[in-house]
Design a protein around this motif. Structure first.
Motif, PDB file in Angstrom:
ATOM      1  N   ILE A  77       0.828  -1.199   0.000  1.00  0.00           N
ATOM      2  CA  ILE A  77       0.000   0.000   0.000  1.00  0.00           C
ATOM      3  C   ILE A  77       0.865   1.253   0.000  1.00  0.00           C
ATOM      4  CG2 ILE A  77      -1.985  -1.082   1.120  1.00  0.00           C
ATOM      5  CD1 ILE A  77      -0.883   0.352   3.726  1.00  0.00           C
ATOM      6  N   ASP A  78       2.170   1.103  -0.193  1.00  0.00           N
ATOM      7  CA  ASP A  78       3.084   2.231  -0.120  1.00  0.00           C
ATOM      8  C   ASP A  78       2.712   3.371  -1.061  1.00  0.00           C
ATOM      9  OD1 ASP A  78       4.549   1.039   1.873  1.00  0.00           O
ATOM     10  OD2 ASP A  78       6.095   0.281   0.521  1.00  0.00           O
ATOM     11  N   ASP A  79       2.182   3.059  -2.229  1.00  0.00           N
ATOM     12  CA  ASP A  79       1.826   4.101  -3.182  1.00  0.00           C
ATOM     13  C   ASP A  79       0.581   4.880  -2.769  1.00  0.00           C
ATOM     14  OD1 ASP A  79       0.266   1.811  -3.606  1.00  0.00           O
ATOM     15  OD2 ASP A  79      -0.105   2.360  -5.689  1.00  0.00           O
ATOM     16  N   MET A  80      -0.112   4.438  -1.739  1.00  0.00           N
ATOM     17  CA  MET A  80      -1.299   5.137  -1.256  1.00  0.00           C
ATOM     18  C   MET A  80      -0.949   6.222  -0.253  1.00  0.00           C
ATOM     19  SD  MET A  80      -3.907   1.933  -0.714  1.00  0.00           S
ATOM     20  CE  MET A  80      -5.288   2.992  -0.271  1.00  0.00           C
ATOM     21  N   LYS A  81       0.270   6.229   0.225  1.00  0.00           N
ATOM     22  CA  LYS A  81       0.666   7.154   1.282  1.00  0.00           C
ATOM     23  C   LYS A  81       1.096   8.489   0.714  1.00  0.00           C
ATOM     24  CE  LYS A  81       2.177   3.284   4.008  1.00  0.00           C
ATOM     25  NZ  LYS A  81       3.310   2.500   4.393  1.00  0.00           N
ATOM     26  N   ASP A  82       0.654   9.554   1.358  1.00  0.00           N
ATOM     27  CA  ASP A  82       1.009  10.916   0.987  1.00  0.00           C
ATOM     28  C   ASP A  82       2.146  11.352   1.907  1.00  0.00           C
ATOM     29  OD1 ASP A  82       1.086  13.478   0.032  1.00  0.00           O
ATOM     30  OD2 ASP A  82      -0.833  14.081   0.893  1.00  0.00           O
ATOM     31  N   GLY A  86       1.286  15.136   6.282  1.00  0.00           N
ATOM     32  CA  GLY A  86       0.400  14.968   7.415  1.00  0.00           C
ATOM     33  C   GLY A  86      -0.526  13.780   7.256  1.00  0.00           C
ATOM     34  N   GLY A  87      -0.462  13.078   6.135  1.00  0.00           N
ATOM     35  CA  GLY A  87      -1.267  11.885   5.909  1.00  0.00           C
ATOM     36  C   GLY A  87      -0.672  10.728   6.676  1.00  0.00           C
ATOM     37  N   PRO A  88      -1.245   9.550   6.549  1.00  0.00           N
ATOM     38  CA  PRO A  88      -0.690   8.404   7.262  1.00  0.00           C
ATOM     39  C   PRO A  88       0.770   8.192   6.923  1.00  0.00           C
ATOM     40  CG  PRO A  88      -2.820   7.857   6.381  1.00  0.00           C
ATOM     41  CD  PRO A  88      -2.440   9.206   5.827  1.00  0.00           C
ATOM     42  N   GLY A  89       1.548   7.989   7.936  1.00  0.00           N
ATOM     43  CA  GLY A  89       2.983   7.834   7.756  1.00  0.00           C
ATOM     44  C   GLY A  89       3.351   6.413   7.399  1.00  0.00           C
ATOM     45  N   PRO A  90       4.643   6.147   7.311  1.00  0.00           N
ATOM     46  CA  PRO A  90       5.097   4.846   6.873  1.00  0.00           C
ATOM     47  C   PRO A  90       4.880   3.751   7.896  1.00  0.00           C
ATOM     48  CG  PRO A  90       6.959   6.174   7.518  1.00  0.00           C
ATOM     49  CD  PRO A  90       5.739   7.053   7.582  1.00  0.00           C
ATOM     50  N   ASP A  91       4.667   4.122   9.149  1.00  0.00           N
ATOM     51  CA  ASP A  91       4.522   3.108  10.182  1.00  0.00           C
ATOM     52  C   ASP A  91       3.088   3.000  10.657  1.00  0.00           C
ATOM     53  OD1 ASP A  91       6.686   1.585  10.701  1.00  0.00           O
ATOM     54  OD2 ASP A  91       7.525   2.896  12.227  1.00  0.00           O
ATOM     55  N   ARG A  92       2.349   2.095  10.062  1.00  0.00           N
ATOM     56  CA  ARG A  92       1.020   1.720  10.527  1.00  0.00           C
ATOM     57  C   ARG A  92       0.051   2.882  10.631  1.00  0.00           C
ATOM     58  NH1 ARG A  92       4.341  -1.502  14.199  1.00  0.00           N
ATOM     59  NH2 ARG A  92       4.294  -3.603  13.425  1.00  0.00           N
ATOM     60  N   GLY A  93       0.088   3.799   9.667  1.00  0.00           N
ATOM     61  CA  GLY A  93      -0.901   4.852   9.621  1.00  0.00           C
ATOM     62  C   GLY A  93      -0.706   5.955  10.646  1.00  0.00           C
ATOM     63  N   GLU A  94       0.449   6.037  11.268  1.00  0.00           N
ATOM     64  CA  GLU A  94       0.689   7.082  12.242  1.00  0.00           C
ATOM     65  C   GLU A  94       0.791   8.422  11.524  1.00  0.00           C
ATOM     66  OE1 GLU A  94       4.240   5.765  14.092  1.00  0.00           O
ATOM     67  OE2 GLU A  94       3.284   4.039  14.990  1.00  0.00           O
ATOM     68  N   ARG A  95       0.350   9.469  12.183  1.00  0.00           N
ATOM     69  CA  ARG A  95       0.397  10.810  11.604  1.00  0.00           C
ATOM     70  C   ARG A  95       1.775  11.430  11.797  1.00  0.00           C
ATOM     71  NH1 ARG A  95      -3.829  12.294   8.383  1.00  0.00           N
ATOM     72  NH2 ARG A  95      -5.645  11.192   9.075  1.00  0.00           N
ATOM     73  N   ARG A  96       2.218  12.141  10.767  1.00  0.00           N
ATOM     74  CA  ARG A  96       3.478  12.867  10.837  1.00  0.00           C
ATOM     75  C   ARG A  96       3.183  14.353  10.671  1.00  0.00           C
ATOM     76  NH1 ARG A  96       7.406  10.733   6.288  1.00  0.00           N
ATOM     77  NH2 ARG A  96       5.707   9.575   5.441  1.00  0.00           N
TER      78      ARG A  96
END
Length: 100
Positions: A77-82, A86-96
């Motif tokens: 799902i890496d290509d779904m991450k922004d 501030g979108g879900p981060g690389p570790d289990r949907g955590e916010r950055r």
């Protein structure tokens, strides 16, 4: 039945369907995430047939969780991450925080 589950900032929807030539259920899932681009949704067909719709739903949600955790070879799902927005981060949907 279409079961929905929220997991680490993602929404997993199981949408099994009955095979036309048998009484078995084919697994199919959708994973969605909301970020600065809006809601990103992607379909994931999954091999395997199940005896009941409920069994397919259960396996679908579990498969989606494993996919989000990076534990499914050949799918990501890496290509779904922004990244960096501030979108879900690389570790289990955590916010950055947003990138400066």
């Amino acid at each position: 039945m279409n079961k929905t589950s929220h997991y680490h900032g993602y929404t997993i929807q199981s949408a099994p369907y009955r095979q036309t030539d048998s009484d078995k259920w084919q697994l199919h899932i959708f994973i969605s995430v909301e970020d600065t681009r809006g809601v990103q949704t992607r379909a994931f067909p999954v091999d395997g047939l199940y005896a009941t719709e409920e069994e397919a739903d259960l396996h679908g949600i579990t498969y989606g969780q494993r996919l989000i955790d990076g534990k499914v070879d050949g799918q990501s799902i890496d290509d779904m991450k922004d990244s960096g927005s501030g979108g879900p981060g690389p570790d289990r949907g955590e916010r950055r925080p947003p990138a400066e």
